[in-house]
Design a protein around this motif. Structure first.
Motif, PDB file in Angstrom:
ATOM      1  N   PRO A  45       0.808  -1.225   0.000  1.00 34.95           N
ATOM      2  CA  PRO A  45       0.000   0.000   0.000  1.00 34.95           C
ATOM      3  C   PRO A  45       0.840   1.273   0.000  1.00 34.95           C
ATOM      4  O   PRO A  45       0.540   2.222  -0.734  1.00 34.95           O
ATOM      5  N   VAL A 331      -6.523  -3.135  -0.297  1.00 39.71           N
ATOM      6  CA  VAL A 331      -5.968  -1.800  -0.454  1.00 39.71           C
ATOM      7  C   VAL A 331      -5.189  -1.678  -1.764  1.00 39.71           C
ATOM      8  O   VAL A 331      -5.330  -0.696  -2.504  1.00 39.71           O
ATOM      9  N   VAL A 332      -4.360  -2.677  -2.065  1.00 40.76           N
ATOM     10  CA  VAL A 332      -3.512  -2.590  -3.257  1.00 40.76           C
ATOM     11  C   VAL A 332      -4.357  -2.523  -4.518  1.00 40.76           C
ATOM     12  O   VAL A 332      -4.109  -1.693  -5.408  1.00 40.76           O
ATOM     13  N   PRO A 438      -8.010   1.925   4.650  1.00 41.68           N
ATOM     14  CA  PRO A 438      -8.467   1.252   3.424  1.00 41.68           C
ATOM     15  C   PRO A 438      -9.952   1.438   3.141  1.00 41.68           C
ATOM     16  O   PRO A 438     -10.361   1.538   1.987  1.00 41.68           O
TER      17      PRO A 438
END
Length: 499
Positions: A45, A331-332, A438
């Motif tokens: 992230p 999140v990524v 997130p």
């Protein structure tokens, strides 16, 4: 004329057959490798947040090569800390420490790393093939979706806030609502109405998503490093043995690799599970299906192979929902959607319809990066082990400099620096008081998409779109997924989570 699947796959491959794309991929692999090995709590992230303001100004395929190259290899090289230092790695490599560290202490560190690299590379390929096969399988269904169905799909993605919030669903909902509110700042795309602009020209187009993501993850991470002084103080386990022995172990356990890889793909695709459990599910499966499970936890190589193969295959499953449905699983992938939006692509069914060759470019990059990352692990095993001892004092100023440079590079506007500082403080306070960042990113990413699809649905059908059978089915699935996830989160105790 619409592009066929074969033509799109070939065009996707030709898109990446350029020197600059390959170099970007190699830089991404290098960044992902360092991120996986360095014990500074960095994580993907933070890396994505720092890279976003830069790559959104690049050509799309080149930027994708950098981002996907970094994230795909980070999981393959995430076993260094568990095996050499006994420190749990990222969210998908925590179970590796149970057997990897005992192997390292008894002089089989290279064997454990070899098994990890090989299992991770094989898992990455399984995930990539699954992604490639999911495109033709999902394409007929995608063409049946209109704006009402797409709105419900995005709403389903927003229900992922329950996963991202962990055991704090109420705080997660508050953070997501805050993200949705910020997403409304600026000129409304369909009506042209100005909202929350306050006569400030800077806010006409809204606050750049890349700057908010950079602030929320960059500054809090740097502050945490400075305040907690995280680092590796103990001596690593001796790097002895043979990498080839680990390769032989993995090839001998190919059936276990395949099963655990599909567990990883399943975790990546199905909403509501969460990537933090993928390695434990695979480890538990390996132990339960083994005829001789007494050695698990004492240095059994299968305890390394199972979680590593599942962790790397999960990325392919994550991209299935991200690219084909348009909602992230973590999140990524949420930050990857931010990048896609910055390049002018609308992830989900519309991207499959209009930019199928770009979707296949991501597939090719994912697979090739996994192969390169595996080779890097084998060739540079000893050198990479030294990166694990980089101290926090080196990393903190570098992170701060990269955050400020990244923010200024977006529009070269000094106001961006003020915005990144303000949202950086907000991000630190959210982390300090348990509000999941997130979830806020998810609200920001999906807020604009939800509004667009809802506007189209109301303009075309009025309220009658709610009675469409496909909408009812999708709403039911989204509600069931959300309720089951919330129930699991509320019932799970801190003791059970630690276990």
């Amino acid at each position: 004329m619409e592009m066929s699947l074969l033509d799109a796959a070939i065009k996707g491959l030709t898109n990446i057959l350029h020197l600059k794309v390959f170099l970007a991929m190699m830089v991404g692999v290098s960044i992902g490798t360092f991120t996986a090995v360095a014990p500074q709590g960095l994580g993907m992230p933070l890396v994505y947040a720092i890279l976003l303001p830069v790559v959104v100004r690049w050509e799309p395929v080149t930027g994708m090569a950098l981002l996907i190259g970094a994230s795909s290899v980070s999981a393959i090289c995430a076993a260094y800390l568990p095996i050499l230092f006994g420190i749990p790695g990222g969210s998908g490599s925590q179970a590796t420490v149970l057997d990897g560290y005992p192997m390292g202490k008894r002089g089989e560190g290279r064997r454990a790393l070899g098994a990890s690299f090989m299992a991770g590379g094989m898992g990455c390929l399984v995930g990539t093939f699954t992604l490639a096969l999911a495109i033709p399988a999902a394409k007929p269904l995608i063409y049946l979706m209109g704006a009402p169905e797409l709105f419900v799909v995005v709403l389903w993605g927003l229900s992922m806030v329950a996963v991202l919030a962990g055991r704090r669903p109420i705080k997660g909902l508050i953070a997501a609502a805050f993200g949705l509110l910020i997403a409304t700042v600026g000129q409304q795309g369909q009506s042209g109405i100005m909202r929350f602009v306050f006569d400030q020209p800077y806010l006409l187009d809204g606050i750049p998503l890349s700057i908010i993501a950079l602030a929320l993850f960059g500054i809090p991470s740097a502050l945490d490093l400075a305040l907690t002084k995280i680092g590796v103080e103990q001596q690593p386990a001796p790097l002895k043995g043979s990498l080839l022995d680990g390769v032989k172990d993995t090839l001998r356990e190919w059936w276990l690799v395949l099963r655990c890889s599909f567990i990883g793909v399943w975790v990546g695709i199905v909403p509501g599970i969460g990537s933090q459990v993928v390695d434990w599910l695979a480890y538990g499966h390996a132990a339960q299906t083994s005829k001789d499970a007494r050695n698990f936890g004492k240095g059994d190589v299968r305890g390394v192979i199972a979680p590593e193969s599942a962790n790397d295959a999960k990325d392919g499953g994550d991209l299935v929902t991200t690219l084909l449905l348009g909602f992230p699983q973590g999140v990524v992938t949420a930050l990857f959607i931010v990048a896609l939006l910055g390049w002018g692509y609308l992830p989900g069914p519309e991207m499959v319809k209009k930019n199928l060759d770009i979707v296949y470019s991501v597939v090719w990059i994912q697979g090739i990066s996994g192969v390169i990352g595996t080779l890097v692990g084998f060739v540079l095993a000893a050198q990479l082990a030294k990166l694990a001892q980089v101290r926090y004092a080196v990393m903190v100023p570098i992170i701060f400099i990269l955050v400020l440079m990244g923010a200024f590079s977006v529009n070269r506007d000094p106001i961006d620096l003020l915005v990144v500082v303000v949202f950086g403080i907000i991000g630190y306070l959210m982390r300090r008081f348990g509000y999941p960042r997130p979830a806020m990113i998810l609200g920001l990413v999906l807020g604009g998409l939800m509004e667009t699809y809802l506007y189209r649905s109301m303009a075309s059908y009025g309220f009658s779109w709610l009675a469409r059978p496909s909408v009812i089915v999708l709403l039911s699935l989204a509600a069931i997924s959300f309720l089951l996830t919330m129930r699991a989160r509320l019932k799970s105790s801190p003791k059970a989570q630690a276990a």
